[in-house]
Enzyme design. Sequence first.
Site, PDB file in Angstrom:
ATOM      1  N   ARG A   1      32.677   1.449 -80.274  1.00  9.06           N
ATOM      2  CA  ARG A   1      31.482   0.513 -80.329  1.00  9.06           C
ATOM      3  C   ARG A   1      31.969  -0.874 -79.575  1.00  9.06           C
ATOM      4  NH1 ARG A   1      31.551   0.129 -85.883  1.00  9.06           N
ATOM      5  NH2 ARG A   1      32.451  -1.739 -85.721  1.00  9.06           N
TER       6      ARG A   1
ATOM      7  N   ASP B   1      13.328 -14.739 -72.028  1.00  4.97           N
ATOM      8  CA  ASP B   1      13.238 -13.302 -71.965  1.00  4.97           C
ATOM      9  C   ASP B   1      12.794 -13.208 -70.115  1.00  4.97           C
ATOM     10  OD1 ASP B   1      12.348 -10.791 -71.544  1.00  4.97           O
ATOM     11  OD2 ASP B   1      11.424 -10.652 -73.485  1.00  4.97           O
TER      12      ASP B   1
ATOM     13  N   TYR C   1       6.163 -11.594 -76.034  1.00  2.00           N
ATOM     14  CA  TYR C   1       5.894 -10.062 -76.145  1.00  2.00           C
ATOM     15  C   TYR C   1       5.831  -9.889 -77.724  1.00  2.00           C
ATOM     16  CZ  TYR C   1       7.991  -5.233 -75.808  1.00  2.00           C
ATOM     17  OH  TYR C   1       8.164  -3.958 -76.045  1.00  2.00           O
TER      18      TYR C   1
ATOM     19  N   LYS D   1      13.438  -1.895 -68.032  1.00  2.00           N
ATOM     20  CA  LYS D   1      12.215  -1.898 -67.240  1.00  2.00           C
ATOM     21  C   LYS D   1      12.868  -1.665 -65.595  1.00  2.00           C
ATOM     22  CE  LYS D   1       9.617  -2.628 -70.598  1.00  2.00           C
ATOM     23  NZ  LYS D   1       9.632  -3.874 -71.291  1.00  2.00           N
TER      24      LYS D   1
HETATM   25  C1  LIG Z   1       9.572  -3.954 -72.792  1.00  2.00           C
HETATM   26  C2  LIG Z   1      10.017  -5.536 -73.063  1.00  2.00           C
HETATM   27  C3  LIG Z   1      10.726  -5.776 -74.234  1.00  2.00           C
HETATM   28  C4  LIG Z   1      11.291  -4.819 -74.805  1.00  2.00           C
HETATM   29  O1  LIG Z   1      12.023  -3.610 -74.231  1.00  2.00           O
HETATM   30  P1  LIG Z   1      12.342  -2.246 -74.873  1.00  2.00           P
HETATM   31  O2  LIG Z   1      13.553  -1.554 -73.952  1.00  2.00           O
HETATM   32  O3  LIG Z   1      11.085  -1.438 -74.751  1.00  2.00           O
HETATM   33  O4  LIG Z   1      12.568  -2.455 -76.390  1.00  2.00           O
HETATM   34  C5  LIG Z   1      11.242  -7.061 -74.229  1.00  2.00           C
HETATM   35  N1  LIG Z   1      10.572  -8.006 -73.663  1.00  2.00           N
HETATM   36  C6  LIG Z   1       9.721  -7.751 -72.505  1.00  2.00           C
HETATM   37  C7  LIG Z   1       8.908  -9.094 -71.892  1.00  2.00           C
HETATM   38  C8  LIG Z   1       9.409  -6.595 -72.429  1.00  2.00           C
HETATM   39  O5  LIG Z   1       8.339  -6.292 -71.468  1.00  2.00           O
END
Ligand SMILES: *Cc1c(COP(=O)(O)O)cnc(C)c1O
Length: 395
Positions: free
Chosen positions: A61, A186, A114, A211
């Site tokens: 972990r 972010d 988000y 992403k």
């Molecule tokens: C998709 C996204 C997240 C969350 O990511 P996941 O892997 O789907 O939990 C956080 N911030 C932004 C800006 C996003 O587009």
Amino acid sequence: MTKSPPPGGPAVADATRLAHLGRDPARQHGFVNTPVYRGSTVLFATLAALDAYDQPYTYGRRGTPTTHALEACFTALEGGAATVLTPSGLSAVTTTLLAYAEAGAHILVPDSVYQPARRFCDTVLRRLGTTVEYYDPLIGAGIAAHITPRTTLIWLESPGSLTFEVQDTPAIAGAARAAGVATALDNTWATGLYHRPLALGVNIAVQAATKYPVGHADALLGAITADAQAAPRIAATHGELGLCAAPDDCMLTLRGLRTLAVRLERHQASALRVAGWLAGQRGILAVRHPALPGDPGHALWRRDFTGATGLFAVDIARPRPGRLAAMLDGLRLFGMGYSWGGYESLIVPSDPATCRSATRWPGDRIVLRLHIGLEDADDLIADLAAGLARLGGAQ
Ligand SMILES: *Cc1c(COP(=O)(O)O)cnc(C)c1O
């Protein structure tokens, strides 16, 4: 045998670094890639070693050679001191917020955040007794007036989810530093390749690696990269929560990072073409893409980013019932679904009015958020042209 560029050598371009970061073939019998280490138990050879607890790996972990390879990539790309990995992008967001939450604390969050992050603030953070104040993402240095003695963190997301406001990150980070408040951004839209929040004065860069780094819609992963000041706090909260990323997902992300630079170039070029084409179409009230010269965030984008990716939005008039379905259901290439950053193009309608409190969303319109994938841009434009004809049909 391919070697990683030795530290201290001449500076190399990001595309070069992406091909070499986080791997050491000499330690893997010459194999190019870091293998997937699966494991919980790690053995200590002696009682003295167990007591010392200072060997590189102590428990699955707490990290493996696979996770460390990926962490090293993010740390280098974002220019941070350390990275921790989480099982999703959202858990990277929530872990960072939790690291600064406590009863009585005050956290500032942009209104354009988000939506699931907003939900976490309104539920879990509120239960913990932390006050979350939403601010206008375009506030810039005006953020100083919202900082209180209880403020522990200012959150940023630039550009903002859905509506793509570009924040004045250096101004906000500067005001925060002057007040001794931490900042986190972010950075999912741009990735560390096109935007370096830490170089702009932010303490923590958070990414949904789900992403673009993963890039193929086949894994979920989050990364939190912190500067030396914030890293111990992030590492402690991450460890205390028991978070770890799955080894196969780390391998898929490492694999994705190798091609990130070429993929983003294509996402960027195709998205700009499609966005430019959309700007001239009937029924499109506005195109929200910071790299378009007419965009309100364009000047800040040019100053702070080195590229744009494949995600943007357009405003359309609140459609009459049935018209939107006619447009979207008939698209041949654009899929309808959440997430983005993969090779495929996606489209989702969204009503920002449902998740705004510090700013007003004009009630006459909704947005279509588009992700431009790696398909041929002309094919995508043809699909959208037919869709827009259906949207406007029988008018
Ligand atoms: C998709 C996204 C997240 C969350 O990511 P996941 O892997 O789907 O939990 C956080 N911030 C932004 C800006 C996003 O587009």
